[in-house]
Design a protein around this motif. Structure first.
Motif, PDB file in Angstrom:
ATOM      1  N   ASP A 175     -14.266  19.042  19.365  1.00 16.43           N
ATOM      2  CA  ASP A 175     -15.212  20.132  19.110  1.00 16.43           C
ATOM      3  C   ASP A 175     -16.445  19.967  19.991  1.00 16.43           C
ATOM      4  N   ASP A 176     -16.949  18.735  20.069  1.00 16.27           N
ATOM      5  CA  ASP A 176     -18.140  18.447  20.863  1.00 16.27           C
ATOM      6  C   ASP A 176     -17.857  18.611  22.353  1.00 16.27           C
TER       7      ASP A 176
ATOM      8  N   LYS B 213     -10.537  15.395  16.274  1.00 11.26           N
ATOM      9  CA  LYS B 213     -10.822  16.833  16.264  1.00 11.26           C
ATOM     10  C   LYS B 213     -12.324  17.096  16.362  1.00 11.26           C
ATOM     11  N   LYS B 214     -13.132  16.268  15.700  1.00 10.68           N
ATOM     12  CA  LYS B 214     -14.583  16.430  15.774  1.00 10.68           C
ATOM     13  C   LYS B 214     -15.097  16.119  17.186  1.00 10.68           C
ATOM     14  N   GLU B 215     -14.518  15.080  17.793  1.00 10.09           N
ATOM     15  CA  GLU B 215     -14.907  14.746  19.159  1.00 10.09           C
ATOM     16  C   GLU B 215     -14.563  15.881  20.119  1.00 10.09           C
TER      17      GLU B 215
END
Length: 328
Positions: A67-68, A63-65
């Protein structure tokens, strides 16, 4: 010398602004599709040894990837799953709680505007690593179709926007289109791996997806790299059976095929810039033998110039960043 007659083509190359004015082909952020790998577990981020800068992500870190990725302006991802367990029939490919299905639900919850393209195949999920049902060492085409349909339907039920079947079984587009329609997913597009060669360039991907076949190879269902006319037959069949996009894979050594398919079939054409093509550039750039940015831009531009409308590439986030930098 005054009596010489020749054309002065360099007039349009003399300044950067002139070159920009007459440039015929450009790669846009909207053209890019970013492949990502989801794995079981938590707090897991494994770099693929043969693909520097490419990782397998557990869902919390995926999920963080993403977002980026979204922040860079990439609007589409292609999602691959690496399951915790495998079996003869690849049952986790169509498990409603499989790694891809869970990833789709979580990512759509965070980014409903993101286009999620689900790779629809069995090879990552079977204990033998082949893309279909095995009997006496043979890949059974027709028996494999029903499992591919189940996989596609389960992925769309989880929220996938596009189905991308990559198995190269005969009739897979017709079967999946019928299955999606029967499940009332009439509006879900199919991005068919219409032209998929049995290529040496796939090695790093098989490292990333843990999908190497345990015996034999995939040459009875993937195409012979020596064949050109066969690509047109494959593409025309998938178009007739209901594909909405057609993928040519790999891209760089098959730009003639990208051009052929584009001129033959009136569908959006997708060039797949595969793992081996990625890793070659990364390795050469690490040695200082070439400039990574310039090489990637030239390579992706060549795919657009050949006729690709979209490009699946591990360089998507980098390319989007370079485009953003050039716009500022």
């Amino acid at each position: 010398m005054s009596d010489l007659q020749f054309d002065r083509h360099r007039r349009l190359r003399m300044t950067s602004s002139l070159r920009d004015l007459v440039r015929e082909t450009a790669v846009k952020k909207d053209d890019l599709i970013y492949p990502v790998f989801a794995v079981e577990g938590t707090d897991t981020k494994h770099e693929v040894p043969s693909m520097p800068g490419v990782y397998q992500y557990s869902l919390d870190l995926l999920k963080k990837e993403i977002d980026d990725v979204v922040e860079h302006g990439v609007k589409a991802i292609m999602l691959f799953g690496v399951p915790g367990t495998k079996d003869e029939l690849g049952s986790n490919a169509y498990n409603e709680n499989g790694i891809v299905q869970r990833a789709i639900r979580e990512l759509k919850g965070e980014h409903p505007e993101l286009t999620i393209i689900a790779d629809t195949c069995l090879c990552q999920y079977t204990d033998h690593g082949h893309c279909g049902v095995i009997e006496d060492g043979n890949i059974l085409n027709d028996r494999s179709l029903s499992l591919l349909v189940k996989t596609a339907v389960s992925q769309v039920e989880a929220g996938a926007d596009v189905i991308a079947p990559s198995n190269m079984m005969d009739g897979f587009v017709a079967a999946i289109r019928a299955g999606l329609d029967e499940a009332n997913f009439h509006h879900t597009p199919i991005m068919s791996y219409a032209v998929k060669y049995a290529s040496a360039y796939y090695g790093p991907f098989r490292d990333a997806a843990h999908s190497s076949p345990s015996f034999g190879d995939r040459r009875t269902y993937q195409m012979d790299p020596a064949n050109r006319n066969e690509a047109i037959r494959e593409a025309v069949s998938d178009d007739r059976e209901g594909a909405d996009f057609l993928i040519v894979k790999p891209a760089l050594s098959y730009l003639d095929i990208v051009s052929d398919v584009k001129s033959t079939v009136n569908r959006p054409i997708v060039a797949y810039n595969v793992s081996g093509e990625y890793s070659m550039i990364k390795a050469a750039a690490a040695q200082g033998w070439l400039d990574e940015k310039e090489t990637v831009i030239e390579k992706l531009t060549s795919m657009k110039r050949a006729g690709a409308d979209l490009i699946v590439t591990y360089f998507a986030k980098d390319m989007a960043r370079w485009i953003n930098e050039s716009d500022t």
